[in-house]
Design an enzyme around this catalytic site. Structure first.
Site, short mmCIF file in Angstrom:
data_model
loop_
_atom_site.label_atom_id
_atom_site.label_comp_id
_atom_site.label_asym_id
_atom_site.label_seq_id
_atom_site.Cartn_x
_atom_site.Cartn_y
_atom_site.Cartn_z
N HIS A 187 0.86 -1.17 0.00
CA HIS A 187 0.00 0.00 0.00
C HIS A 187 0.90 1.22 0.00
O HIS A 187 1.66 1.43 0.94
CB HIS A 187 -0.91 0.01 1.23
CG HIS A 187 -1.69 1.28 1.40
ND1 HIS A 187 -2.48 1.79 0.40
CD2 HIS A 187 -1.78 2.15 2.44
CE1 HIS A 187 -3.05 2.91 0.83
NE2 HIS A 187 -2.63 3.16 2.06
N GLY A 223 -6.47 2.76 -0.42
CA GLY A 223 -6.26 4.02 -1.11
C GLY A 223 -7.19 4.28 -2.27
O GLY A 223 -6.99 5.24 -3.01
N GLU A 264 -7.92 -3.74 0.38
CA GLU A 264 -8.03 -3.22 1.74
C GLU A 264 -8.57 -1.78 1.75
O GLU A 264 -7.87 -0.84 2.12
CB GLU A 264 -6.66 -3.28 2.41
CG GLU A 264 -6.65 -3.07 3.90
CD GLU A 264 -5.23 -3.11 4.43
OE1 GLU A 264 -4.66 -2.04 4.64
OE2 GLU A 264 -4.70 -4.22 4.61
N ARG A 267 -11.54 4.33 3.13
CA ARG A 267 -12.28 5.48 2.62
C ARG A 267 -13.38 5.07 1.65
O ARG A 267 -14.50 5.57 1.72
CB ARG A 267 -11.30 6.42 1.92
CG ARG A 267 -11.92 7.56 1.17
CD ARG A 267 -10.93 8.21 0.19
NE ARG A 267 -9.56 8.17 0.65
CZ ARG A 267 -9.05 9.05 1.49
NH1 ARG A 267 -9.81 10.00 1.98
NH2 ARG A 267 -7.80 8.94 1.84
N ARG A 303 -9.79 16.79 8.52
CA ARG A 303 -9.15 16.62 7.21
C ARG A 303 -8.83 17.95 6.50
O ARG A 303 -7.72 18.10 5.95
CB ARG A 303 -10.01 15.73 6.30
CG ARG A 303 -10.15 14.30 6.80
CD ARG A 303 -10.89 13.43 5.78
NE ARG A 303 -10.08 13.15 4.62
CZ ARG A 303 -10.28 13.67 3.43
NH1 ARG A 303 -11.27 14.52 3.23
NH2 ARG A 303 -9.50 13.36 2.42
N TYR A 307 -4.92 18.20 6.00
CA TYR A 307 -4.47 17.87 4.65
C TYR A 307 -4.84 18.91 3.59
O TYR A 307 -4.45 18.78 2.44
CB TYR A 307 -5.10 16.55 4.19
CG TYR A 307 -4.87 15.36 5.08
CD1 TYR A 307 -3.59 14.96 5.43
CD2 TYR A 307 -5.94 14.61 5.55
CE1 TYR A 307 -3.38 13.86 6.24
CE2 TYR A 307 -5.74 13.50 6.37
CZ TYR A 307 -4.46 13.14 6.71
OH TYR A 307 -4.26 12.04 7.51
N CYS A 336 -10.45 28.07 18.98
CA CYS A 336 -9.51 29.18 19.17
C CYS A 336 -8.23 28.90 18.38
O CYS A 336 -7.15 28.71 18.94
CB CYS A 336 -9.21 29.36 20.65
SG CYS A 336 -8.23 30.82 21.01
N GLU A 337 -8.39 28.79 17.06
CA GLU A 337 -7.28 28.49 16.15
C GLU A 337 -7.58 29.14 14.80
O GLU A 337 -8.66 28.97 14.25
CB GLU A 337 -7.14 26.97 15.92
CG GLU A 337 -6.64 26.20 17.10
CD GLU A 337 -5.15 26.34 17.32
OE1 GLU A 337 -4.46 26.87 16.43
OE2 GLU A 337 -4.68 25.92 18.39
#
Length: 420
Positions: A187, A223, A264, A267, A303, A307, A336-337
């Site tokens: 993978h 994937g 496998e 997602r 995410r 990413y 708070c970011e």
């Protein structure tokens, strides 16, 4: 109007919000079952449960004949709770990792879980506490692929897998340790294109030729991409399977007997089944930019912040009105970011999205949140974990309750010297 939504999983959005609150993850069981059916031509489907490890999702996989992959002792424990075991052909559970921690060693030994080893040291260690174990080797072929540098799991800068030139050394270690190396796994990252996939398949055939007749199983890894953008096309599963089937046949010619082909996915099976339902709590302008601020943050869905991942966004009117206007907006959360923004690209570049004109109190839905949504959520800023709701034939069921503040603090202790 585009991106205006009224229903999720066949149920009215305001009805779901009133019943379960926001933010909330809403899963449609039928979508999961459809994705499983699309992969049935593979002899073995092994779900990468890190994508979404709720017990109900695992039970749904088992009900549909899907095996599971576990990457931690906790994931082994989850799988055991819904009836999976390490027995059978194929085994219900395989443990995949690059290291053994002590919890994983105990679980693998106690429940006789087959191992997919990502480091040569694991082979020696396995022989010490579980001689006779079945082992597959996760091979790093020397290259990788992925939609983000953080999801690329091959090549010299990846920590994952056994370097492709060390296969013979691992076979020797297996003999010395008294474990049976009978499979290969490859993978190299999320996302795929068929030219690159053909290269992966060729690498698997070359690796198999070095293992020889003891090889019994190969895993195509995961994937498999999904169309996060509406204008993206779906992956051609028949073509994907065809490449791996040809590789399996070439390997069978080399080793002189049949081999089992596994896939496998994580997602692919769950991402599109789930929407993250949020409510717009504030609308404001900052210079030329307009913001919709919602009650979910990267503690709920990380995410986009981690990413730069893209999720389609829809608006649902709380009062059922028709929405006819749209504008460019940035969608952010309550944390708070500064990085708590759902409309950003990799590297933290904040972008706007053309969305329907909303009011405070309307609902905002982030699509395709089933993979690495709830499973990567956290208590950052001491915020409660969102509930998960599974809808089957129009009937919603709570599969994870909304966390309470009491639950959040249950394992924390104040030393006596700090009291008072």
């Amino acid at each position: 109007m585009k991106n205006v939504l009224t229903h999720v999983a066949g149920l009215p959005v305001p009805e779901l919000a009133r019943a379960y609150g926001t933010p909330a993850f809403i899963y449609d069981q039928a979508v999961v079952e459809q994705r499983i059916s699309e992969l049935k031509q593979f002899p073995v489907i092994r779900y990468a449960q890190k994508a979404s490890s709720n017990l109900a999702i695992l039970a749904l996989m088992r009900r549909n004949g899907v095996a599971v992959d576990a990457v931690s002792a906790g994931e082994i424990y989850r799988a055991l709770q819904v009836g999976y075991t390490g027995e059978g052909n194929p085994p219900g559970i395989v443990y995949t990792a690059d290291v053994f921690d002590y919890d994983a060693m105990a679980m693998v030994k106690q429940h006789r879980i087959p191992v997919n080893a990502g480091s040569p040291d694991m082979i020696t260690q396995l022989g010490e506490f579980y001689p006779g174990a079945d082992v597959t080797l996760r091979i790093n072929p020397g290259f990788g692929h992925g939609h983000s540098r953080k999801t690329n799991t091959g090549g010299e800068f990846s920590k994952h897998g056994i370097w492709h030139t060390e296969i013979e050394d691992c076979l020797r270690l297996g003999k010395e340790a008294g474990v049976t190396i009978h499979g290969l796994h490859m993978h190299i990252g999320s996302g795929t294109d068929f030219d690159h996939l053909a290269t992966v398949c060729d690498a698997m055939v070359k690796a198999a030729s070095r293992v020889g007749a003891q090889l019994e199983v190969i895993s195509a890894g995961g994937g498999l991409p999904i169309p996060y953008h509406k204008d993206q096309s779906r992956i051609d599963i028949n073509a994907y399977f065809g490449l791996w089937q040809r590789a399996a046949r070439a390997i069978e010619d080399i080793v002189g007997h049949p081999v089992t082909l596994e896939v496998e996915p994580g997602r692919y099976l769950v991402a599109e089944s789930c929407t993250l339902l949020t409510q717009i709590r504030a609308i404001k302008s900052m210079g030329e930019n307009r913001f919709y601020l919602v009650d979910a943050g990267f503690d709920t869905l990380v995410r986009p912040s981690m990413y730069g991942s893209y999720h389609e966004i829809s608006i649902a009117a709380a009062d059922g009105r028709d929405i006819t206007a749209a504008s460019d907006v940035i969608v952010g959360g309550p944390l708070c970011e500064s990085g708590d923004v759902f409309t950003q690209e990799e590297g933290g570049v904040v972008v706007s999205r053309h969305l329907p004109e909303a009011k405070v109190g309307d609902y905002l839905v982030l699509h395709d949140a089933g993979a690495y949504g709830a499973s990567m959520s956290s208590n950052y800023n001491s915020r409660k974990l969102a509930p998960e709701i599974l809808v089957h034939d129009g009937v919603p069921e709570v599969i994870r309750e909304r966390q309470t503040f009491e639950h959040m603090l249950q394992f924390e202790r104040i030393p006596e010297r700090l009291r008072g």
